[in-house]
Design a protein around this motif. Structure first.
Motif, PDB file in Angstrom:
ATOM      1  N   PRO A 136       0.831  -1.206   0.000  1.00  0.00           N
ATOM      2  CA  PRO A 136       0.000   0.000   0.000  1.00  0.00           C
ATOM      3  C   PRO A 136       0.868   1.259   0.000  1.00  0.00           C
ATOM      4  O   PRO A 136       2.042   1.232   0.368  1.00  0.00           O
ATOM      5  CB  PRO A 136      -0.814  -0.109   1.287  1.00  0.00           C
ATOM      6  N   LEU A 137       0.254   2.366  -0.397  1.00  0.00           N
ATOM      7  CA  LEU A 137       0.962   3.636  -0.591  1.00  0.00           C
ATOM      8  C   LEU A 137       1.822   4.046   0.602  1.00  0.00           C
ATOM      9  O   LEU A 137       3.013   4.321   0.450  1.00  0.00           O
ATOM     10  CB  LEU A 137      -0.050   4.739  -0.917  1.00  0.00           C
ATOM     11  N   ALA A 138       1.248   4.096   1.790  1.00  0.00           N
ATOM     12  CA  ALA A 138       1.999   4.583   2.960  1.00  0.00           C
ATOM     13  C   ALA A 138       3.202   3.700   3.251  1.00  0.00           C
ATOM     14  O   ALA A 138       4.297   4.199   3.546  1.00  0.00           O
ATOM     15  CB  ALA A 138       1.083   4.668   4.177  1.00  0.00           C
ATOM     16  N   GLU A 139       3.009   2.400   3.157  1.00  0.00           N
ATOM     17  CA  GLU A 139       4.104   1.477   3.429  1.00  0.00           C
ATOM     18  C   GLU A 139       5.183   1.574   2.345  1.00  0.00           C
ATOM     19  O   GLU A 139       6.376   1.582   2.642  1.00  0.00           O
ATOM     20  CB  GLU A 139       3.552   0.049   3.508  1.00  0.00           C
ATOM     21  N   ALA A 140       4.768   1.679   1.091  1.00  0.00           N
ATOM     22  CA  ALA A 140       5.722   1.807  -0.017  1.00  0.00           C
ATOM     23  C   ALA A 140       6.518   3.103   0.101  1.00  0.00           C
ATOM     24  O   ALA A 140       7.734   3.119  -0.120  1.00  0.00           O
ATOM     25  CB  ALA A 140       4.990   1.739  -1.351  1.00  0.00           C
ATOM     26  N   ALA A 141       5.843   4.198   0.454  1.00  0.00           N
ATOM     27  CA  ALA A 141       6.540   5.480   0.634  1.00  0.00           C
ATOM     28  C   ALA A 141       7.539   5.386   1.786  1.00  0.00           C
ATOM     29  O   ALA A 141       8.671   5.887   1.680  1.00  0.00           O
ATOM     30  CB  ALA A 141       5.534   6.598   0.886  1.00  0.00           C
ATOM     31  N   PHE A 142       7.143   4.744   2.874  1.00  0.00           N
ATOM     32  CA  PHE A 142       8.044   4.572   4.020  1.00  0.00           C
ATOM     33  C   PHE A 142       9.269   3.758   3.618  1.00  0.00           C
ATOM     34  O   PHE A 142      10.401   4.120   3.933  1.00  0.00           O
ATOM     35  CB  PHE A 142       7.310   3.910   5.194  1.00  0.00           C
ATOM     36  N   TYR A 143       9.043   2.641   2.909  1.00  0.00           N
ATOM     37  CA  TYR A 143      10.171   1.820   2.467  1.00  0.00           C
ATOM     38  C   TYR A 143      11.060   2.577   1.486  1.00  0.00           C
ATOM     39  O   TYR A 143      12.278   2.395   1.481  1.00  0.00           O
ATOM     40  CB  TYR A 143       9.706   0.507   1.853  1.00  0.00           C
ATOM     41  N   GLY A 144      10.454   3.429   0.667  1.00  0.00           N
ATOM     42  CA  GLY A 144      11.253   4.262  -0.222  1.00  0.00           C
ATOM     43  C   GLY A 144      12.150   5.205   0.557  1.00  0.00           C
ATOM     44  O   GLY A 144      13.331   5.359   0.254  1.00  0.00           O
ATOM     45  N   PHE A 145      11.572   5.831   1.580  1.00  0.00           N
ATOM     46  CA  PHE A 145      12.348   6.730   2.436  1.00  0.00           C
ATOM     47  C   PHE A 145      13.499   5.988   3.110  1.00  0.00           C
ATOM     48  O   PHE A 145      14.643   6.452   3.108  1.00  0.00           O
ATOM     49  CB  PHE A 145      11.428   7.370   3.486  1.00  0.00           C
ATOM     50  N   VAL A 146      13.195   4.824   3.669  1.00  0.00           N
ATOM     51  CA  VAL A 146      14.223   4.033   4.360  1.00  0.00           C
ATOM     52  C   VAL A 146      15.308   3.582   3.383  1.00  0.00           C
ATOM     53  O   VAL A 146      16.501   3.665   3.689  1.00  0.00           O
ATOM     54  CB  VAL A 146      13.590   2.834   5.091  1.00  0.00           C
ATOM     55  N   ALA A 147      14.908   3.125   2.204  1.00  0.00           N
ATOM     56  CA  ALA A 147      15.903   2.693   1.212  1.00  0.00           C
ATOM     57  C   ALA A 147      16.799   3.858   0.803  1.00  0.00           C
ATOM     58  O   ALA A 147      18.027   3.713   0.725  1.00  0.00           O
ATOM     59  CB  ALA A 147      15.209   2.106  -0.017  1.00  0.00           C
ATOM     60  N   GLY A 148      16.195   5.011   0.539  1.00  0.00           N
ATOM     61  CA  GLY A 148      16.978   6.171   0.132  1.00  0.00           C
ATOM     62  C   GLY A 148      17.930   6.642   1.209  1.00  0.00           C
ATOM     63  O   GLY A 148      19.108   6.911   0.953  1.00  0.00           O
ATOM     64  N   LEU A 149      17.422   6.719   2.435  1.00  0.00           N
ATOM     65  CA  LEU A 149      18.232   7.235   3.536  1.00  0.00           C
ATOM     66  C   LEU A 149      19.236   6.203   4.042  1.00  0.00           C
ATOM     67  O   LEU A 149      20.419   6.509   4.202  1.00  0.00           O
ATOM     68  CB  LEU A 149      17.324   7.691   4.689  1.00  0.00           C
ATOM     69  N   ILE A 179      23.541  17.149   0.221  1.00  0.00           N
ATOM     70  CA  ILE A 179      22.859  17.427  -1.049  1.00  0.00           C
ATOM     71  C   ILE A 179      22.562  16.116  -1.778  1.00  0.00           C
ATOM     72  O   ILE A 179      21.418  15.854  -2.165  1.00  0.00           O
ATOM     73  CB  ILE A 179      23.702  18.371  -1.935  1.00  0.00           C
ATOM     74  N   ASP A 180      23.576  15.282  -1.964  1.00  0.00           N
ATOM     75  CA  ASP A 180      23.388  14.034  -2.714  1.00  0.00           C
ATOM     76  C   ASP A 180      22.539  13.026  -1.935  1.00  0.00           C
ATOM     77  O   ASP A 180      21.633  12.401  -2.496  1.00  0.00           O
ATOM     78  CB  ASP A 180      24.738  13.418  -3.080  1.00  0.00           C
ATOM     79  N   GLY A 181      22.812  12.880  -0.653  1.00  0.00           N
ATOM     80  CA  GLY A 181      22.026  11.950   0.157  1.00  0.00           C
ATOM     81  C   GLY A 181      20.574  12.388   0.272  1.00  0.00           C
ATOM     82  O   GLY A 181      19.660  11.560   0.246  1.00  0.00           O
ATOM     83  N   GLY A 182      20.357  13.698   0.376  1.00  0.00           N
ATOM     84  CA  GLY A 182      18.989  14.215   0.431  1.00  0.00           C
ATOM     85  C   GLY A 182      18.230  13.943  -0.849  1.00  0.00           C
ATOM     86  O   GLY A 182      17.056  13.539  -0.824  1.00  0.00           O
ATOM     87  N   TYR A 183      18.900  14.140  -1.978  1.00  0.00           N
ATOM     88  CA  TYR A 183      18.244  13.854  -3.258  1.00  0.00           C
ATOM     89  C   TYR A 183      17.829  12.388  -3.333  1.00  0.00           C
ATOM     90  O   TYR A 183      16.690  12.073  -3.681  1.00  0.00           O
ATOM     91  CB  TYR A 183      19.146  14.199  -4.455  1.00  0.00           C
ATOM     92  N   HIS A 184      18.733  11.490  -3.032  1.00  0.00           N
ATOM     93  CA  HIS A 184      18.427  10.069  -3.190  1.00  0.00           C
ATOM     94  C   HIS A 184      17.389   9.592  -2.173  1.00  0.00           C
ATOM     95  O   HIS A 184      16.612   8.684  -2.462  1.00  0.00           O
ATOM     96  CB  HIS A 184      19.697   9.235  -3.156  1.00  0.00           C
ATOM     97  N   THR A 185      17.364  10.212  -1.014  1.00  0.00           N
ATOM     98  CA  THR A 185      16.309   9.890  -0.047  1.00  0.00           C
ATOM     99  C   THR A 185      14.949  10.278  -0.618  1.00  0.00           C
ATOM    100  O   THR A 185      14.001   9.486  -0.590  1.00  0.00           O
ATOM    101  CB  THR A 185      16.572  10.596   1.286  1.00  0.00           C
ATOM    102  N   LEU A 186      14.853  11.469  -1.179  1.00  0.00           N
ATOM    103  CA  LEU A 186      13.592  11.893  -1.794  1.00  0.00           C
ATOM    104  C   LEU A 186      13.288  11.102  -3.061  1.00  0.00           C
ATOM    105  O   LEU A 186      12.123  10.798  -3.344  1.00  0.00           O
ATOM    106  CB  LEU A 186      13.629  13.391  -2.092  1.00  0.00           C
ATOM    107  N   GLN A 187      14.305  10.767  -3.832  1.00  0.00           N
ATOM    108  CA  GLN A 187      14.120   9.972  -5.054  1.00  0.00           C
ATOM    109  C   GLN A 187      13.414   8.662  -4.730  1.00  0.00           C
ATOM    110  O   GLN A 187      12.406   8.318  -5.345  1.00  0.00           O
ATOM    111  CB  GLN A 187      15.477   9.696  -5.706  1.00  0.00           C
ATOM    112  N   PHE A 188      13.927   7.931  -3.762  1.00  0.00           N
ATOM    113  CA  PHE A 188      13.332   6.640  -3.449  1.00  0.00           C
ATOM    114  C   PHE A 188      11.996   6.780  -2.725  1.00  0.00           C
ATOM    115  O   PHE A 188      11.115   5.928  -2.877  1.00  0.00           O
ATOM    116  CB  PHE A 188      14.321   5.762  -2.674  1.00  0.00           C
TER     117      PHE A 188
END
Length: 127
Positions: free
Chosen positions: A71-84, A107-116
């Protein structure tokens, strides 16, 4: 392996590509150039932007395989965790050994956190 929605992967890749344009353009472009020592005049724009988009597609597709139909919330959370916790920390390790600045890492870590996180939002919303 679950069925992958290739349209969602494409939209996720485009969203990250557009985020990169803002992130490395008006938001942090000058600071990134200064901190990285990059020369924006080098490299053919088609090769640079085309290559970046292809790599974004690969990352979005692989992340879609990883997420499945969460689901959306869980996928977004996992994206955040993967990026960070995976991508940004991996950059951090390299940047420590390369003696890169904390500012460049943020700068780079912030981008990839938001990317995922964006990948998670798009892929979680659109199976």
């Amino acid at each position: 392996m679950t069925e992958i929605n290739v349209w969602a992967v494409l939209v996720a890749a485009v969203s990250a590509f557009l985020l990169g344009g803002l992130w490395y353009g008006p938001l942090f472009g000058k600071a990134w150039i200064r901190e990285s020592g990059a020369d924006p005049q080098k490299g053919h724009p088609g090769k640079v932007f085309g290559g970046a988009f292809v790599l974004s597609l690969i990352a979005a597709y692989a992340f879609a395989m990883f997420l499945g139909k969460l689901p959306l919330a869980e996928a977004a959370f996992y994206g955040f965790v993967a990026g960070l916790c995976w991508v940004a920390t991996s950059f951090g390790i390299n940047y420590l050994f390369a003696q890169r600045s904390l500012k460049l890492f943020l700068i780079d870590g912030g981008y990839h956190t938001l990317q995922f996180t964006l990948y998670g939002v798009v892929l979680g919303a659109w199976h």
